[in-house]
Design a protein around this motif. Structure first.
Motif, PDB file in Angstrom:
ATOM      1  N   ARG A  40       0.850  -1.197   0.000  1.00  0.00           N
ATOM      2  CA  ARG A  40       0.000   0.000   0.000  1.00  0.00           C
ATOM      3  C   ARG A  40       0.878   1.237   0.000  1.00  0.00           C
ATOM      4  O   ARG A  40       2.057   1.173   0.351  1.00  0.00           O
ATOM      5  N   LYS A  41       0.270   2.368  -0.288  1.00  0.00           N
ATOM      6  CA  LYS A  41       0.956   3.660  -0.180  1.00  0.00           C
ATOM      7  C   LYS A  41       0.041   4.661   0.494  1.00  0.00           C
ATOM      8  O   LYS A  41      -1.178   4.580   0.383  1.00  0.00           O
ATOM      9  N   LEU A  42       0.678   5.587   1.187  1.00  0.00           N
ATOM     10  CA  LEU A  42      -0.062   6.716   1.741  1.00  0.00           C
ATOM     11  C   LEU A  42       0.162   7.903   0.833  1.00  0.00           C
ATOM     12  O   LEU A  42       1.238   8.025   0.230  1.00  0.00           O
ATOM     13  N   GLY A  43      -0.800   8.799   0.746  1.00  0.00           N
ATOM     14  CA  GLY A  43      -0.619  10.029  -0.026  1.00  0.00           C
ATOM     15  C   GLY A  43      -1.201  11.196   0.740  1.00  0.00           C
ATOM     16  O   GLY A  43      -1.968  11.011   1.702  1.00  0.00           O
TER      17      GLY A  43
ATOM     18  N   LEU B 261       8.351  13.089  -8.594  1.00  0.00           N
ATOM     19  CA  LEU B 261       9.055  12.140  -7.727  1.00  0.00           C
ATOM     20  C   LEU B 261       8.977  12.579  -6.267  1.00  0.00           C
ATOM     21  O   LEU B 261       9.083  13.777  -5.967  1.00  0.00           O
ATOM     22  N   GLU B 262       8.813  11.592  -5.386  1.00  0.00           N
ATOM     23  CA  GLU B 262       8.702  11.879  -3.948  1.00  0.00           C
ATOM     24  C   GLU B 262       9.630  10.977  -3.138  1.00  0.00           C
ATOM     25  O   GLU B 262       9.640   9.762  -3.348  1.00  0.00           O
ATOM     26  N   PRO B 263      10.397  11.548  -2.171  1.00  0.00           N
ATOM     27  CA  PRO B 263      11.223  10.734  -1.282  1.00  0.00           C
ATOM     28  C   PRO B 263      10.370  10.222  -0.116  1.00  0.00           C
ATOM     29  O   PRO B 263       9.688  11.014   0.553  1.00  0.00           O
ATOM     30  N   GLU B 264      10.396   8.929   0.123  1.00  0.00           N
ATOM     31  CA  GLU B 264       9.521   8.339   1.143  1.00  0.00           C
ATOM     32  C   GLU B 264      10.285   7.292   1.942  1.00  0.00           C
ATOM     33  O   GLU B 264      11.377   6.862   1.558  1.00  0.00           O
ATOM     34  N   LEU B 265       9.674   6.848   3.026  1.00  0.00           N
ATOM     35  CA  LEU B 265      10.224   5.708   3.753  1.00  0.00           C
ATOM     36  C   LEU B 265       9.363   4.494   3.426  1.00  0.00           C
ATOM     37  O   LEU B 265       8.129   4.579   3.440  1.00  0.00           O
TER      38      LEU B 265
ATOM     39  N   LEU C 169      11.714   5.805  -3.214  1.00  0.00           N
ATOM     40  CA  LEU C 169      11.231   6.889  -4.071  1.00  0.00           C
ATOM     41  C   LEU C 169       9.885   6.463  -4.631  1.00  0.00           C
ATOM     42  O   LEU C 169       9.732   5.300  -5.043  1.00  0.00           O
ATOM     43  N   GLU C 170       8.938   7.376  -4.656  1.00  0.00           N
ATOM     44  CA  GLU C 170       7.673   7.080  -5.327  1.00  0.00           C
ATOM     45  C   GLU C 170       7.522   7.986  -6.532  1.00  0.00           C
ATOM     46  O   GLU C 170       7.677   9.213  -6.418  1.00  0.00           O
ATOM     47  N   ILE C 171       7.238   7.394  -7.679  1.00  0.00           N
ATOM     48  CA  ILE C 171       6.890   8.185  -8.865  1.00  0.00           C
ATOM     49  C   ILE C 171       5.365   8.299  -8.842  1.00  0.00           C
ATOM     50  O   ILE C 171       4.668   7.278  -8.881  1.00  0.00           O
ATOM     51  N   ILE C 172       4.873   9.535  -8.724  1.00  0.00           N
ATOM     52  CA  ILE C 172       3.421   9.720  -8.803  1.00  0.00           C
ATOM     53  C   ILE C 172       3.082  10.276 -10.180  1.00  0.00           C
ATOM     54  O   ILE C 172       3.911  10.952 -10.810  1.00  0.00           O
ATOM     55  N   ASP C 173       1.874   9.989 -10.651  1.00  0.00           N
ATOM     56  CA  ASP C 173       1.464  10.453 -11.976  1.00  0.00           C
ATOM     57  C   ASP C 173      -0.058  10.498 -12.011  1.00  0.00           C
ATOM     58  O   ASP C 173      -0.697   9.490 -12.273  1.00  0.00           O
TER      59      ASP C 173
ATOM     60  N   GLY D 127       4.365   8.038   2.585  1.00  0.00           N
ATOM     61  CA  GLY D 127       3.991   9.411   2.238  1.00  0.00           C
ATOM     62  C   GLY D 127       5.293  10.206   2.171  1.00  0.00           C
ATOM     63  O   GLY D 127       6.286   9.839   2.809  1.00  0.00           O
ATOM     64  N   SER D 128       5.254  11.302   1.422  1.00  0.00           N
ATOM     65  CA  SER D 128       6.499  12.003   1.097  1.00  0.00           C
ATOM     66  C   SER D 128       7.030  12.861   2.247  1.00  0.00           C
ATOM     67  O   SER D 128       6.275  13.491   2.963  1.00  0.00           O
ATOM     68  N   LEU D 129       8.371  12.865   2.371  1.00  0.00           N
ATOM     69  CA  LEU D 129       9.025  13.713   3.386  1.00  0.00           C
ATOM     70  C   LEU D 129       9.212  15.144   2.886  1.00  0.00           C
ATOM     71  O   LEU D 129       9.661  16.011   3.634  1.00  0.00           O
TER      72      LEU D 129
HETATM   73 MG    MG Z   1       3.727   9.509  -2.354  1.00  0.00          MG
END
Ligand code: MG
Ligand code: 0L1
Length: 263
Positions: free
Chosen positions: A61-64, A106-110, A139-143, A233-235
């Motif tokens: 899963r991912k958080l946004g 692009l988003e830096p995440e844990l 890293l998450e690539i969002i689009d 979720g992104s830092l």
């Molecule tokens: Mg994200």
């Protein structure tokens, strides 16, 4: 109430937009009755379609929308979550073609990798950490499939929270040794710092975002399974990607994860 065939229709529209890389108008104008609850049903349907069409499977899963700044910017009152599929995972060092995306950022995440089932209700930060086997830089690539990344919370939820691809760094760590609120991060694009952040940017503590999600999933009869990965979720804010860009996200004590984008 959205009828089943409308849920199906919206999910198919989102699937086609992603597959053929075009952006569409947000749905809430056409379907004012689309609230968050119905949007998660559309998301579920979209994931079913992708699993069938792409012969892939769920891996997490991912958080946004987890930072206050992003929630204020988008005019939303809470985060969102989405599903990660095996087909979305890329590996460090793979050249990534920007032609695969509509208008990616692009988003830096844990990344949290779970060793035990995590199931609501009343899950706390401590429960999340106790069930986490490893953390890793990611890293998450969002689009977004919506024009100009313009949407309401239900639109973004239906669109699987703008998910596209993700990369997990190669070094894994037990979470016990860190205060994740204070974990600093430096995000560079082509050698220049484009953003900095800390774990606390994610709802005060990255594990709090995961606890929020798990408690919400409980209402749907769902939980996080052992072996699954969850992106926190992104830092920092998301950064636009162009052909030739090289990104690195360097996290305090757990190392760096990189991505290179080609034509
Ligand atoms: Mg994200
Ligand atoms: O992962 C994210 O924070 C993205 C969630 C959806 C909102 C957006 O596309 O910015």
């Amino acid at each position: 109430m959205l009828k089943t065939h409308v849920i199906d229709e919206i999910a198919n529209e989102l699937y086609k937009a992603e597959k053929h890389r075009y952006s569409i108008d947000k749905f809430v104008d056409k379907y004012p009755e689309m609230n968050e609850e119905l949007a998660y049903k559309v998301q579920e349907r979209l994931i079913e379609i992708k699993c069938n069409e792409e012969k892939t499977k769920r891996v997490g899963r991912k958080l946004g929308l987890t930072s206050k700044a992003k929630q204020v910017m988008m005019g939303v009152h809470e985060p969102s979550y989405g599903v990660l599929l095996e087909s979305m995972q890329l590996f460090e060092g793979d050249p990534i073609s920007i032609s695969s995306f509509i208008h990616a950022k692009l988003e830096p995440e844990l990344a949290f990798i779970f060793g035990k089932e995590l199931k609501g209700p009343h899950v706390t930060v401590a429960d999340v950490l106790a069930a986490t086997e490893y953390i890793a830089p990611a890293l998450e690539i969002i689009d977004s499939r919506f024009q100009g990344f313009s949407f309401t919370l239900p639109d973004a939820v239906a669109d699987n929270s703008s998910s596209s691809r993700f990369i997990i760094g190669e070094r894994f760590f037990s979470p016990e040794q860190f205060d994740l609120r204070l974990m600093g991060m430096v995000f560079k694009k082509n050698g220049e710092v484009v953003a900095t952040g800390a774990g606390a940017a994610v709802m005060g503590h990255p594990a709090r975002a995961i606890a929020w999600m798990v408690n919400k999933l409980f209402k749907e009869g769902q939980s996080v399974q052992p072996g699954e990965v969850v992106l926190s979720g992104s830092l920092s804010g998301a950064v636009t990607i162009a052909e030739g860009d090289h990104f690195s996200a360097c996290f305090d004590r757990i190392g760096t994860v990189e991505a290179v984008f080609t034509e």
